[in-house]
Design a protein around this motif. Structure first.
Motif, short mmCIF file in Angstrom:
data_model
loop_
_atom_site.label_atom_id
_atom_site.label_comp_id
_atom_site.label_asym_id
_atom_site.label_seq_id
_atom_site.Cartn_x
_atom_site.Cartn_y
_atom_site.Cartn_z
N VAL A 20 0.87 -1.18 0.00
CA VAL A 20 0.00 0.00 0.00
C VAL A 20 0.91 1.23 0.00
O VAL A 20 1.58 1.53 0.99
CB VAL A 20 -0.93 0.00 1.22
CG1 VAL A 20 -1.78 1.28 1.23
CG2 VAL A 20 -1.82 -1.23 1.22
N GLU A 21 0.95 1.92 -1.13
CA GLU A 21 1.77 3.12 -1.27
C GLU A 21 0.88 4.35 -1.14
O GLU A 21 -0.21 4.39 -1.72
CB GLU A 21 2.46 3.13 -2.64
CG GLU A 21 3.34 1.92 -2.89
CD GLU A 21 3.82 1.83 -4.33
OE1 GLU A 21 4.82 1.15 -4.57
OE2 GLU A 21 3.17 2.45 -5.21
N ILE A 22 1.35 5.34 -0.38
CA ILE A 22 0.56 6.57 -0.22
C ILE A 22 1.44 7.78 -0.49
O ILE A 22 2.61 7.83 -0.06
CB ILE A 22 -0.08 6.64 1.19
CG1 ILE A 22 -1.02 7.83 1.29
CG2 ILE A 22 0.98 6.67 2.29
CD1 ILE A 22 -1.91 7.81 2.52
N SER A 44 -13.53 1.54 0.80
CA SER A 44 -12.76 1.63 2.05
C SER A 44 -12.46 3.09 2.40
O SER A 44 -12.25 3.42 3.58
CB SER A 44 -11.45 0.85 1.92
OG SER A 44 -10.59 1.42 0.96
N ARG A 45 -12.45 3.99 1.41
CA ARG A 45 -12.23 5.42 1.69
C ARG A 45 -13.23 5.94 2.71
O ARG A 45 -12.85 6.59 3.70
CB ARG A 45 -12.35 6.24 0.41
CG ARG A 45 -11.29 5.94 -0.64
CD ARG A 45 -11.52 6.72 -1.90
NE ARG A 45 -12.84 6.43 -2.49
CZ ARG A 45 -13.28 6.94 -3.61
NH1 ARG A 45 -12.53 7.83 -4.27
NH2 ARG A 45 -14.45 6.62 -4.10
N ALA A 83 -4.31 -1.79 6.35
CA ALA A 83 -3.05 -1.30 5.78
C ALA A 83 -3.20 0.14 5.28
O ALA A 83 -2.29 0.97 5.46
CB ALA A 83 -2.59 -2.23 4.66
N VAL A 84 -4.33 0.45 4.64
CA VAL A 84 -4.57 1.82 4.17
C VAL A 84 -4.67 2.77 5.36
O VAL A 84 -4.11 3.89 5.33
CB VAL A 84 -5.87 1.88 3.32
CG1 VAL A 84 -6.21 3.32 2.97
CG2 VAL A 84 -5.71 1.05 2.05
N ALA A 85 -5.34 2.35 6.43
CA ALA A 85 -5.46 3.18 7.63
C ALA A 85 -4.09 3.46 8.25
O ALA A 85 -3.79 4.58 8.67
CB ALA A 85 -6.37 2.51 8.66
#
Length: 508
Positions: A20-22, A44-45, A83-85
């Motif tokens: 997960v790249e941000i 998920s957003r 993972a996004v969180a």
């Protein structure tokens, strides 16, 4: 600002790495997720926004772009929420990226910040360990399932607040000890000691258990076919750890694993109703899920009232029974599930059930009987190693006060026979006589001269197919193992041929 967080994806039974790249930059506040995610991934957003708000965590007021790499692999489900969180927490400075470089995160984030359980945690944890991940953060209810895997630290996460507390050092989440299963009780309510009479059928089922053979039982209603089949798991040998992991993987992605006892140590027994669809039996769906035949992997699939199943559904079984695997192809890709099973089937000889009954008259005409039996095709019939006629129980047998042999005693003999096979097939993928491949069958099934002559006579007289011939040899090999004989003798062939006679009696 840029950050990267490790996660794991799942397509069928195959787990794969996901990063997960941000990237955060100046601009109007927004959050976009790319990387070939399905609707659940894109949603998920909103779940994470609400979770941050209810957990009183500041949401980055920046232009945010999240990429689920590799971008050309389809992602599905809510498994990447956590993972996004965590990636958003890295942007906020709540989590240091260097602290989680050897960590992976999987789980669904609820609107109140809780981390909900997901399916397929075991295969994902196994892959994480293989890829060098040292610790994995999973939903609290999936913790024991992940702890089955040795060599990786498992952190069960209840909610986002406790996760921030863990990384800030306020209150660390304790890792789980490796899960060690309790000793399995194989002898519960269903025991062969409860079955009166039926000695011939019991002996045939013991042979089937010793060699892992498929069995077809034909008999009148109430003769005990289902009762016998349901007691089969009590005489099967214990599962190896590798078999337990294989079986648990399939049940895990189907959401059938008990969170308190996550490792399956007792061979599965699946008994689908005869109204089951083709997809229900073999597997299917837009993202293909395992069917009953795969859920029975390393165990038993029992088909009661075989002739009542849809013929097309039954024909689906033919190739998986030969290959011990089933492949499901969709536009999104192909998935292969293992299905090394023992197939036990039971059926009546006619619609009313009393064709050939010694005392009750059959009310079906010959055409009805023929049409009923023809629902089971010749090729399907050929895949049963043993055909058993289950006769009605006599009054003297059912009213007897004598004790029948228990499952425990039968199982001891089965284990001894399986130990001989384990030694014989050491260094190969073969686990029992029923799985002997054609390239070694002549080396394994060595016969005496008299046995060869008997097989020749049977083959010519009955007009056996090559598959039927091989299956007779495999059953004879099992009977010889039960006798402790290295060579297959005439008596072993005679007994094996005896269990291939019902197709001549009914289907001819």
């Amino acid at each position: 600002m840029f950050a990267r967080v490790n996660s794991v994806g799942l397509f069928g039974l195959n787990a794969f790495e996901v990063q997960v790249e941000i990237e955060a930059s100046k601009g109007l506040p927004s959050l976009d997720i790319v990387g070939l995610g399905d609707v659940v991934v894109r949603e998920s957003r909103e779940r994470i926004r609400s979770a941050f708000r209810t957990s009183e965590i500041a949401f980055p007021s920046m232009k945010l772009m999240v990429n689920l790499a590799p971008a050309d692999t389809k992602k599905s489900g809510s498994v990447h929420d956590l993972a996004v969180a965590v990636a958003l927490m890295c942007v906020n400075g709540l989590v240091g990226e260097e602290k989680i470089s050897k960590s992976a995160f999987i789980g669904e984030v609820a609107l109140n910040g809780e981390i909900r359980g997901i399916n397929g945690v075991l295969p994902m944890t196994i892959l994480a360990k293989e890829k060098g991940i040292e610790e994995i953060y999973v939903p609290f209810e999936n913790g024991r399932e992940a702890s089955v895997v040795d060599g990786i630290r498992v952190y069960p996460v209840k909610d986002l607040t406790s996760l921030i507390g863990h990384f800030s050092g306020r209150e660390e989440i304790k890792t789980l000890d490796k899960y060690i299963p309790c000793e399995t009780d194989y002898f519960g309510d269903l025991d062969f000691a409860d079955v009166k009479g039926q000695e011939t059928a019991k002996k045939a089922l013991e042979i089937a258990a010793c060699g892992g053979h498929n069995v077809l039982m034909v008999g009148a209603p109430g003769s005990g076919k289902s009762m016998l089949a349901k007691r089969m798991p009590s005489i099967l040998p214990p599962m190896t750890f590798e078999e337990s992991i294989e079986t648990t993987n399939i049940h895990s992605i189907s959401g059938l694993v008990n969170k308190d006892t996550p490792l399956i140590t007792k061979r599965p027994f699946r008994s689908p109703h005869h109204t089951i669809s083709t997809a229900g039996l073999s597997g299917g769906g837009s993202v293909p899920r395992p069917g009953e035949i795969s859920l029975a992997h390393n165990g038993l699939l029992f088909l009661d009232e075989l002739a009542e199943f849809n013929r097309q559904t039954l024909e689906i079984l033919r190739q998986p029974l030969e290959d011990s695997r089933v492949t499901i192809s969709r536009a999104s890709g192909s998935i292969t599930y293992p299905c090394s099973i023992m197939l036990i089937a039971a059926m009546n000889p006619c619609p009313c059930g009393y064709y050939g009954h010694p005392t009750r008259k059959c009310i079906c005409n010959q055409k009805q009987v023929s049409n009923y039996l023809s629902k089971v095709s010749g090729p399907m019939l050929d895949r049963f190693d043993l055909h058993i006629e289950v006769a009605p129980v006599l009054f003297d047998e059912i009213s007897s006060q004598g004790k029948e042999e228990s499952s425990e005693k039968i199982r001891e003999r089965v284990i001894r026979a399986r130990e001989i096979q384990t030694e014989r097939f050491k260094g190969t993928n073969i686990v029992c006589n029923a799985r002997i491949t054609s390239d070694i069958i002549r080396d394994v099934c060595v016969m005496t001269d008299s046995a060869v002559e008997m097989v020749r006579g049977v083959f010519e007289k009955l007009g056996l197919s090559a598959r039927a011939y091989d299956r007779i040899l495999k059953v004879a090999r099992t009977i010889a193992d039960m006798d402790g004989s290295e060579l297959i003798d005439r008596k072993h062939i005679a007994q094996a041929v005896q269990y291939r006679s019902l197709d001549r009696k009914y289907w001819s």
